[in-house]
Design an enzyme around this catalytic site. Structure first.
Site, PDB file in Angstrom:
ATOM      1  N   ASP A 152     103.807 -44.865  -5.560  1.00 36.02           N
ATOM      2  CA  ASP A 152     102.356 -44.521  -5.870  1.00 36.02           C
ATOM      3  C   ASP A 152     102.058 -44.606  -7.232  1.00 36.02           C
ATOM      4  O   ASP A 152     102.674 -45.469  -7.985  1.00 36.02           O
ATOM      5  CB  ASP A 152     102.533 -42.939  -5.354  1.00 36.02           C
ATOM      6  N   HIS A 216      97.826 -38.514  -8.446  1.00 34.87           N
ATOM      7  CA  HIS A 216      97.834 -38.973  -7.211  1.00 34.87           C
ATOM      8  C   HIS A 216      99.152 -38.936  -6.605  1.00 34.87           C
ATOM      9  O   HIS A 216      99.680 -38.160  -5.535  1.00 34.87           O
ATOM     10  CB  HIS A 216      97.115 -40.192  -6.894  1.00 34.87           C
ATOM     11  N   SER A 542      95.735 -40.522   2.268  1.00 32.74           N
ATOM     12  CA  SER A 542      96.756 -40.500   1.183  1.00 32.74           C
ATOM     13  C   SER A 542      97.648 -39.041   1.128  1.00 32.74           C
ATOM     14  O   SER A 542      99.060 -38.982   0.758  1.00 32.74           O
ATOM     15  CB  SER A 542      96.287 -40.227  -0.054  1.00 32.74           C
TER      16      SER A 542
END
Length: 879
Positions: A152, A216, A542
């Site tokens: 990620d 994120h 996600s």
């Protein structure tokens, strides 16, 4: 209409080009055969380009290069692809940083004030309850012994919420960093560096510190393995160890070669599970990183990849990596509660009787003030409070908090009407007995507006009653950094438990079932970097993907195996299919399989299932290639005899194409209740311990308009006398993908290269191109834009001169980047600098581009299997 002779066959060298909008010019991935010619082939490739990333791995032996001669890259690639040791060639494709919806984040300087409304000792975190994680956690399962690789934006562990220490090694006194053996994060790697954005000609600059500068990846890691319960949650499997692989810089995109390197590095580092919340529309399992992911699964490593956040595009919008064979594509469901960041202020009446009240802070969000309340109306039933411009006022609205009732018109319209009279601060109150909502209107209201809040109906109406009685009511609202904060879970009766509207739909272009199943991904609370507030609520597949990875980790611990096929079958068979929700209401029928796969995972049921059902799904394909029957197998691993009853439940059938139009219906689409007739070779079977049976499933598609390509689906149900309750998703399509147009005659046009909207230019627009061999500079190239209705395995781009009379002449040849392969549907484009496939340049003049697309299941040597569309004319000249 211009027509051509024999079609160009698929490239023998397996050069898998895609449209230029999604690739790095001149950058290619070369994969080699494992033989003695490999070294010589590598040397040849290096002579023509600079190495970007060495991809010399057990499961993917190759290299990515940036070719020296970008202008003639197609010729160079074709030359290199002909080498005996070159197995496959792909262009290096771009993949954007995931963009989940950010509902709120904590405050970098105020997180010490952030507390949970309650702090339970048991796992009551709603996403865990929805998926039965709480039941396994109650029995002591945490995923211990399982290693999960998170690929990620990196991971920041400085908030104390994912681990009790900063990720980086301890280099300063007092730093209690923990990284390595014995720590939560045992390994990791930054494959790119801060400055890499995929498109700025900055090659990856790897190092050993995958710190997250975006947030994120930290949110994803917290969903898997957070260990701090300050806000009433932990990760789904806090007993696992993590590997952190950073594949994004601080902005922009990443590339397919980086993703392939990260997956293979995680595999070598011993990951049991690899999770990737990354993707982009495609739907072909032949794309480079889908191929790489599939090979890793085949070696026994579980790979979960998010299904994508393009649900608004409708059916047939499967993502890239998650389309890989045996890769678990993960859909998203809405959290049954909305974790809401609640602020507290004080209200005083006549300067006394101070009383605390709660509100939700909107955006703009600057208060830190004490001001009296003012209302445009004292009627608590007013249907349209502040929906009209205000008359001249004696009150200076810049020195009050404007109290406004919700309803009657948009929120920002109300704010603008009061702001026109100087209002800077607003407190809305609800017009129904429902929780306050988050107001994000900063971009649509005047910059003079400083703060917006939202409180409940009861509180707002009480203030109006006091104002009506002639009393002065004042509000004290602290800054968002020092006021008391709590996280309050508000029930979501409208969409809670349903599939998220944003979750991307399958199936793939070969009718493979995607997604496999899903987990909560809407309104998910997790960790965030300290610099960005330590905590955040985000929505996206996600979020569903790492939760499913943690579910796999628990399953590995309970079952004692990480066999991807077995565990995928268990999760799918024990998932709960959900009814359809269009964002406003629930239907009385199940959502289609292309939206949810097997349904919402139920890990406790999967962990202790004693009946095995395989495979994880059935696809009957389309009418032309229809499979009249499929089989599934039941195995009784329980302690005694079990009798199973077999039936089925249909889901809604979705019409792929709009009525009377050759385009795919966007979400929510059009549904019918016509469904396939399903019969079984056995409807009731009894199995002794250890016995198995194979059941034939015979399907008869519904009699329905096949020109609109309806996709029918549903679930085989298996109910056992021991309490077993399993389901098996199935799907098929009425009509022929092969017989349907991929490209309409008016589906191509010319736009300016670099225009993200691909706005058509006027016919006969003149483009000044760089002279052959010279740099582009500030010149704007033409781009051939196209919008295929369905995916296509092969595109060609033919350059045709236009005579003075406006008619087409004999084609000069194909554009230099032609052909391209494996395209999804939706807008795309290919830039053109005047170069042709034979390395010459088209003379200055007026041209049209004939775009040809091979139909699904088409034969490239059959002219009837091609659709073609011609752009309007445009003129080129050279600088």
């Amino acid at each position: 209409m211009v027509r051509f002779g024999s079609a160009v066959p698929l490239l023998a060298a397996a050069y898998l080009a895609v449209a230029a909008a999604h690739v790095i010019p001149g950058a290619f991935i070369f994969e080699f055969e494992h033989d003695q010619d490999k070294v010589a082939a590598l040397d040849s490739v290096k002579k023509d380009g600079d190495v970007r990333i060495n991809l010399d791995f057990e499961l993917f032996s190759g290299v990515s290069v940036q070719l020296h001669d970008v202008e003639n890259s197609d010729m160079v690639v074709n030359k290199l692809a002909a080498l005996p040791a070159v197995k496959s060639v792909w262009p290096v494709s771009l993949h954007k940083i995931p963009e989940p919806e950010i509902h709120w984040t904590g405050n970098p300087s105020g997180d010490h004030n952030l507390v949970s409304r309650d702090n339970p000792t048991t796992d009551t975190f709603s996403p865990h309850v929805m998926t039965q994680i709480d039941k396994l956690r109650a029995e002591g399962y945490t995923g211990k012994g399982v290693h999960v690789a998170v690929i990620d934006t990196g991971v920041s562990l400085d908030s104390g919420s994912v681990a009790q220490a900063h990720f980086r090694p301890a280099v300063t006194p007092g730093n209690s960093a923990c990284y390595g053996t014995g720590c939560l994060v045992t390994n990791g790697y930054d494959l790119v560096g801060d400055l890499f954005d995929g498109v700025n000609n900055t090659n990856p600059v790897p190092d050993d510190d995958p710190m997250d500068c975006l947030g994120h990846g930290t949110h994803v890691a917290g969903i898997v393995a957070a260990t701090d319960s300050k806000l009433g949650f932990t990760g789904g499997s806090p007993g696992v160890t993590l590997g952190a692989y950073r594949v994004f810089g601080c902005n922009g995109s990443t590339t397919s070669d980086v993703l392939i390197a990260a997956m293979n590095r995680a595999y070598i580092d011993g990951a049991n599970i690899i999770t990737m919340s990354i993707g982009g529309s495609n739907g072909w399992k032949e794309n480079a990183w889908a191929v790489a992911a599939s090979r890793i699964v085949d070696k026994g490593v579980i790979v979960t990849i998010s299904a994508g956040n393009d649900g608004k595009q409708g059916i047939f919008y499967a993502s890239s990596g998650s389309s890989g064979e045996n890769v678990a594509a993960i859909a998203a469901y809405q959290n049954v509660v909305t974790p809401t960041l609640v602020y507290y202020g004080n209200a005083t009446v006549q300067g006394k009787d101070k009383e605390e009240f709660s509100y939700v802070l909107g955006n703009p969000n600057v208060f830190d003030t004490t001001l009296p309340l003012w209302a445009a109306t004292l009627n608590t039933t007013a249907a349209a409070d502040l929906c009209s411009p205000l008359p001249e006022l004696a009150t200076n609205l810049s020195s009050v908090v404007v109290l406004v009732r919700r309803g009657g018109c948009p929120i920002d319209q109300k704010v603008k009407n009061a702001a026109a009279k100087g209002a800077k601060f607003f407190m809305f109150y609800n017009n129904v007995d429902a929780p306050p909502i988050l107001l994000n209107i900063k971009s649509s209201v005047p910059k003079t507006v400083k703060g917006v809040g939202f409180t409940d109906r009861k509180t707002g109406e009480a203030w109006i009653e006091q104002l009506r009685a002639g009393k002065k009511v004042s509000l004290t609202l602290g800054s968002n950094l020092d006021t008391k904060l709590t996280v309050k879970n508000i029930d979501d009766a409208a969409t809670g438990g349903s599939l998220s509207n944003f979750t991307s739909w399958g199936p793939t272009w070969t009718l493979d079932v995607k997604p496999q199943f899903g987990a909560p991904g809407g309104q998910i609370l997790s960790t965030f970097p300290r610099a960005k507030g330590s905590y955040a609520v985000l929505s996206g597949t996600s979020m569903a993907c790492p939760l499913t990875a943690s579910i796999y980790a628990l399953l590995v611990e309970v079952r004692g195996t990480q066999n991807p096929t077995l565990l995928r079958n268990l999760l799918s068979a024990n998932s709960n299919p959900q009814v359809f929700n269009d964002g406003a209401r629930f239907f009385d029928a199940l959502a289609p399989v292309p939206q949810q796969g097997g349904g919402m995972v139920q890990v406790y049921d999967a962990a202790f299932a004693t009946t095995l059902l395989e495979p994880s799904s059935l696809s009957f394909n389309e009418t032309t290639y229809f499979a009249k029957s499929r089989n599934f197998t039941l195995t009784n691993e329980g302690k005694g005899d079990v009798t199973y009853e077999i039936s089925h439940v249909p889901a809604l059938t979705i019409m792929t194409l709009k009525k009377g139009a050759n385009s795919v219906s966007p979400f929510p689409g059009e549904f019918v209740t016509d469904s396939a007739t399903i019969k079984f070779s056995e409807t009731k079977v009894t199995l002794k311990k250890g016995d198995k049976v194979t059941v034939e499933v015979l399907a008869t598609p519904p009699v329905i308009d096949g020109t609109r390509l309806p996709v029918w689906s549903g679930y085989v149900r298996v109910n056992g006398t021991d309490g077993t309750s399993l389901s098996l998703p199935y799907q098929g399509l009425v009509g022929s993908l092969h017989d349907h147009h991929v490209l309409e005659k008016n589906a191509t046009w010319i736009a300016n290269a670099g225009d993200p909207e691909l706005t058509p230019v006027a016919p006969n627009t003149v483009f000044t191109l760089p002279r052959p061999g010279s740099p582009k500079g500030k010149l704007v190239l033409p781009t051939v834009a196209f919008s295929p209705i369905l995916g296509s395995p092969l595109f060609q781009y033919h350059v045709v001169p236009v005579s003075a009379k406006g008619t087409g002449e004999k084609p000069l040849g194909q554009m230099s980047s032609s052909p391209s392969q494996y395209a999804g549907r939706g807008k795309d484009s290919l830039d053109w600098d005047g170069k042709l496939e034979d390395k010459t340049y088209a003379p200055a003049g007026t041209y049209k581009i004939v775009v040809k697309a091979l139909r699904l299941y088409g034969n490239e040597t059959n002219k009837k299997d091609w659709d073609e569309s011609i752009t309007p004319p445009f003129t080129i000249k050279y600088a």
